[in-house]
Motif scaffolding. Structure first.
Motif, PDB file in Angstrom:
ATOM      1  N   ARG A  88     -27.930  42.784 -11.790  1.00  0.00           N
ATOM      2  CA  ARG A  88     -26.738  41.993 -11.546  1.00  0.00           C
ATOM      3  C   ARG A  88     -26.719  41.566 -10.081  1.00  0.00           C
ATOM      4  O   ARG A  88     -26.666  42.391  -9.175  1.00  0.00           O
ATOM      5  N   PHE A  89     -26.779  40.249  -9.855  1.00  0.00           N
ATOM      6  CA  PHE A  89     -26.695  39.671  -8.526  1.00  0.00           C
ATOM      7  C   PHE A  89     -25.261  39.202  -8.320  1.00  0.00           C
ATOM      8  O   PHE A  89     -24.742  38.408  -9.120  1.00  0.00           O
ATOM      9  N   ALA A  90     -24.609  39.661  -7.251  1.00  0.00           N
ATOM     10  CA  ALA A  90     -23.217  39.279  -7.015  1.00  0.00           C
ATOM     11  C   ALA A  90     -23.061  37.773  -6.884  1.00  0.00           C
ATOM     12  O   ALA A  90     -22.018  37.207  -7.222  1.00  0.00           O
ATOM     13  N   ASN A  91     -24.097  37.102  -6.425  1.00  0.00           N
ATOM     14  CA  ASN A  91     -24.140  35.640  -6.365  1.00  0.00           C
ATOM     15  C   ASN A  91     -25.609  35.232  -6.345  1.00  0.00           C
ATOM     16  O   ASN A  91     -26.488  36.073  -6.141  1.00  0.00           O
ATOM     17  N   PRO A  92     -25.912  33.953  -6.545  1.00  0.00           N
ATOM     18  CA  PRO A  92     -27.315  33.550  -6.691  1.00  0.00           C
ATOM     19  C   PRO A  92     -28.063  33.315  -5.383  1.00  0.00           C
ATOM     20  O   PRO A  92     -29.237  32.948  -5.416  1.00  0.00           O
ATOM     21  N   LEU A  93     -27.410  33.521  -4.227  1.00  0.00           N
ATOM     22  CA  LEU A  93     -28.032  33.216  -2.937  1.00  0.00           C
ATOM     23  C   LEU A  93     -28.686  34.446  -2.330  1.00  0.00           C
ATOM     24  O   LEU A  93     -28.019  35.457  -2.079  1.00  0.00           O
ATOM     25  N   GLY A  94     -29.974  34.349  -2.055  1.00  0.00           N
ATOM     26  CA  GLY A  94     -30.691  35.472  -1.456  1.00  0.00           C
ATOM     27  C   GLY A  94     -31.393  35.082  -0.174  1.00  0.00           C
ATOM     28  O   GLY A  94     -31.584  33.905   0.131  1.00  0.00           O
ATOM     29  N   VAL A  95     -31.767  36.094   0.600  1.00  0.00           N
ATOM     30  CA  VAL A  95     -32.578  35.902   1.804  1.00  0.00           C
ATOM     31  C   VAL A  95     -34.046  35.966   1.398  1.00  0.00           C
ATOM     32  O   VAL A  95     -34.483  36.940   0.781  1.00  0.00           O
ATOM     33  N   ALA A  96     -34.804  34.957   1.751  1.00  0.00           N
ATOM     34  CA  ALA A  96     -36.223  34.937   1.419  1.00  0.00           C
ATOM     35  C   ALA A  96     -36.995  35.935   2.272  1.00  0.00           C
ATOM     36  O   ALA A  96     -36.579  36.300   3.374  1.00  0.00           O
ATOM     37  N   ALA A  97     -38.139  36.364   1.755  1.00  0.00           N
ATOM     38  CA  ALA A  97     -39.030  37.220   2.534  1.00  0.00           C
ATOM     39  C   ALA A  97     -39.419  36.503   3.822  1.00  0.00           C
ATOM     40  O   ALA A  97     -39.575  35.284   3.853  1.00  0.00           O
ATOM     41  N   GLY A  98     -39.591  37.277   4.878  1.00  0.00           N
ATOM     42  CA  GLY A  98     -39.953  36.719   6.172  1.00  0.00           C
ATOM     43  C   GLY A  98     -38.887  36.942   7.213  1.00  0.00           C
ATOM     44  O   GLY A  98     -39.197  37.050   8.396  1.00  0.00           O
ATOM     45  N   TYR A  99     -37.622  37.021   6.766  1.00  0.00           N
ATOM     46  CA  TYR A  99     -36.555  37.253   7.743  1.00  0.00           C
ATOM     47  C   TYR A  99     -36.471  38.728   8.112  1.00  0.00           C
ATOM     48  O   TYR A  99     -36.487  39.079   9.283  1.00  0.00           O
ATOM     49  N   ASP A 100     -36.381  39.589   7.122  1.00  0.00           N
ATOM     50  CA  ASP A 100     -36.284  41.033   7.378  1.00  0.00           C
ATOM     51  C   ASP A 100     -37.571  41.689   6.897  1.00  0.00           C
ATOM     52  O   ASP A 100     -37.635  42.260   5.810  1.00  0.00           O
ATOM     53  N   LYS A 101     -38.591  41.617   7.713  1.00  0.00           N
ATOM     54  CA  LYS A 101     -39.915  42.087   7.307  1.00  0.00           C
ATOM     55  C   LYS A 101     -39.970  43.593   7.079  1.00  0.00           C
ATOM     56  O   LYS A 101     -40.709  44.065   6.218  1.00  0.00           O
ATOM     57  N   ASP A 102     -39.194  44.349   7.853  1.00  0.00           N
ATOM     58  CA  ASP A 102     -39.343  45.802   7.865  1.00  0.00           C
ATOM     59  C   ASP A 102     -38.115  46.559   7.363  1.00  0.00           C
ATOM     60  O   ASP A 102     -37.938  47.734   7.673  1.00  0.00           O
ATOM     61  N   ALA A 103     -37.245  45.880   6.609  1.00  0.00           N
ATOM     62  CA  ALA A 103     -36.056  46.523   6.028  1.00  0.00           C
ATOM     63  C   ALA A 103     -35.141  47.108   7.091  1.00  0.00           C
ATOM     64  O   ALA A 103     -34.622  48.206   6.958  1.00  0.00           O
ATOM     65  N   ASP A 122     -29.032  23.719 -11.036  1.00  0.00           N
ATOM     66  CA  ASP A 122     -28.903  22.749 -12.122  1.00  0.00           C
ATOM     67  C   ASP A 122     -30.263  22.313 -12.657  1.00  0.00           C
ATOM     68  O   ASP A 122     -30.374  21.892 -13.808  1.00  0.00           O
ATOM     69  N   ALA A 123     -31.286  22.398 -11.802  1.00  0.00           N
ATOM     70  CA  ALA A 123     -32.632  21.989 -12.207  1.00  0.00           C
ATOM     71  C   ALA A 123     -33.401  23.101 -12.915  1.00  0.00           C
ATOM     72  O   ALA A 123     -34.556  22.897 -13.302  1.00  0.00           O
ATOM     73  N   GLY A 124     -32.775  24.265 -13.061  1.00  0.00           N
ATOM     74  CA  GLY A 124     -33.426  25.311 -13.828  1.00  0.00           C
ATOM     75  C   GLY A 124     -33.689  26.607 -13.104  1.00  0.00           C
ATOM     76  O   GLY A 124     -34.177  27.564 -13.699  1.00  0.00           O
ATOM     77  N   ALA A 125     -33.381  26.654 -11.806  1.00  0.00           N
ATOM     78  CA  ALA A 125     -33.539  27.922 -11.088  1.00  0.00           C
ATOM     79  C   ALA A 125     -32.452  28.900 -11.522  1.00  0.00           C
ATOM     80  O   ALA A 125     -31.312  28.501 -11.769  1.00  0.00           O
ATOM     81  N   THR A 126     -32.817  30.152 -11.609  1.00  0.00           N
ATOM     82  CA  THR A 126     -31.842  31.202 -11.882  1.00  0.00           C
ATOM     83  C   THR A 126     -31.201  31.675 -10.590  1.00  0.00           C
ATOM     84  O   THR A 126     -30.014  31.995 -10.544  1.00  0.00           O
ATOM     85  N   LEU A 127     -32.014  31.724  -9.534  1.00  0.00           N
ATOM     86  CA  LEU A 127     -31.591  32.191  -8.214  1.00  0.00           C
ATOM     87  C   LEU A 127     -32.182  31.271  -7.158  1.00  0.00           C
ATOM     88  O   LEU A 127     -33.186  30.581  -7.416  1.00  0.00           O
ATOM     89  N   VAL A 128     -31.586  31.270  -5.975  1.00  0.00           N
ATOM     90  CA  VAL A 128     -32.141  30.518  -4.850  1.00  0.00           C
ATOM     91  C   VAL A 128     -32.266  31.455  -3.651  1.00  0.00           C
ATOM     92  O   VAL A 128     -31.566  32.461  -3.554  1.00  0.00           O
ATOM     93  N   GLN A 129     -33.168  31.096  -2.752  1.00  0.00           N
ATOM     94  CA  GLN A 129     -33.356  31.862  -1.528  1.00  0.00           C
ATOM     95  C   GLN A 129     -33.430  30.913  -0.340  1.00  0.00           C
ATOM     96  O   GLN A 129     -33.768  29.741  -0.482  1.00  0.00           O
TER      97      GLN A 129
END
Length: 336
Positions: free
Chosen positions: A56-71, A308-315
């Protein structure tokens, strides 16, 4: 112009891009206890939650890999409003990455060029941090993006180790075979190389959702081949797309582009390539896979177009860098 835009234009652009990024991650980590629910509130909560891959994602917007490399900033990013944080790219062993400078801004294009080379603390260190994050509550879905160590001679064994160490601490795992900054990595996108690699990672992560990340530079046949393999192997999704090595159609002066040099281009110039790959994937796999669209997502309108184009989530990554800490909330408000 908001205060962050003024700060970015008149201060941040005078500081090397990687130093600015490092300061930002450090500040986010330090400020996490003070953020409280700063990223929440009625406009954010009004965005519909997404059920995907058994999560369950609270919303569809995520941070892509590369921003927080080391958690280091997972909880802070969640409190800014992101529904998911994808950590990494993480390699089996720690590595320093490519020589500096290796991150450059193209402000006229709202873009970045990077040749970081998977600089990260290594799977063992990141796993320990993720264990702590999980114990305290992440506040968002946490994905882990894994890549091949630069010195690895056996790619399958290298990915397998990372998957074994990191998988227990991840809500989902992404196999990155699409960065242009590790020699030979993109060769792993070929089906003959990718098939045994994905099978090995799957054997390590078990039921944890597994995705593969592909580049915007694949041709249609390449996209189709990866899509078919993902379905055949029972993957849960595809992340599309990574950065591009193309430099066409840029507004930045040629000397600025030349000074940035080689590496992966991200940000607004990826809008059309990322949309095209998403459309191709959607046509090929329908709703059999979760499609995560990334590349040039810099507004609620663009996020909505991808959904709208078919993505379930975006980053997003570059849009967040240019938009600042209030950007996630603005995007989610636009999505409502």
């Amino acid at each position: 112009m908001n205060p962050y835009d003024l700060l970015f234009r008149h201060v941040a652009t005078r500081v090397p891009a990687e130093l600015t990024h490092r300061v930002g991650v450090t500040a986010l980590r330090a400020a996490t206890p003070l953020l409280g629910g700063a990223g929440r509130g009625a406009p954010v909560e009004a965005v519909r939650a997404v059920q995907a891959m058994g999560l369950r994602f609270a919303n569809p917007l995520g941070v892509a890999a590369g921003y927080d490399k080391d958690a280091e900033g997972v909880r802070g990013l969640a409190r800014l409003g992101f529904g998911a944080v994808e950590v990494g790219t993480v390699t089996a062993r720690p590595q320093p990455g490519n020589p500096r400078p290796r991150l450059f801004r193209l402000p006229a294009d709202r873009a970045l060029v990077n040749r970081m080379g998977f600089n990260n603390a290594g799977a063992d260190v990141v796993a320990a941090r993720l264990a702590e994050v999980r114990a305290r509550g992440a506040g968002a879905v946490v994905g882990v993006n894994i890549g091949r160590s630069k010195t690895a001679t056996d790619a399958v064994a290298d990915y397998r180790y990372s998957a074994r160490v990191l998988g227990p601490h991840a809500d989902y795992v992404v196999v990155n075979v699409s960065s242009p900054n590790t020699p030979g990595l993109r060769d792993l996108q070929g089906v003959d190389a990718l098939e045994p690699l994905l099978a090995a990672v799957r054997s390590e992560v078990g039921a944890t959702p597994l995705l593969v990340k592909i580049t915007a530079d694949l041709d249609d046949d390449g996209v189709d081949a990866v899509a078919d393999l993902a379905v055949a192997q029972g993957l849960d999704g595809i992340v599309a797309t990574n950065t591009t090595v193309a430099r066409t159609g840029l507004a930045s002066p040629p000397d600025v582009v030349s000074a940035a040099g080689s590496g992966g281009l991200s940000g607004a110039p990826l809008v059309e390539p990322a949309r095209a790959v998403l459309a191709r994937l959607r046509e090929r796999v329908g709703d059999r896979l979760t499609l995560v669209s990334v590349g040039g997502v810099d507004s609620g309108a663009e996020a909505r177009a991808r959904l709208d184009a078919g993505a379930t989530l975006v980053q997003a990554y570059t849009g967040f860098v240019y938009g600042g800490p209030a950007w996630p909330r603005r995007v989610l408000e636009e999505l409502t």
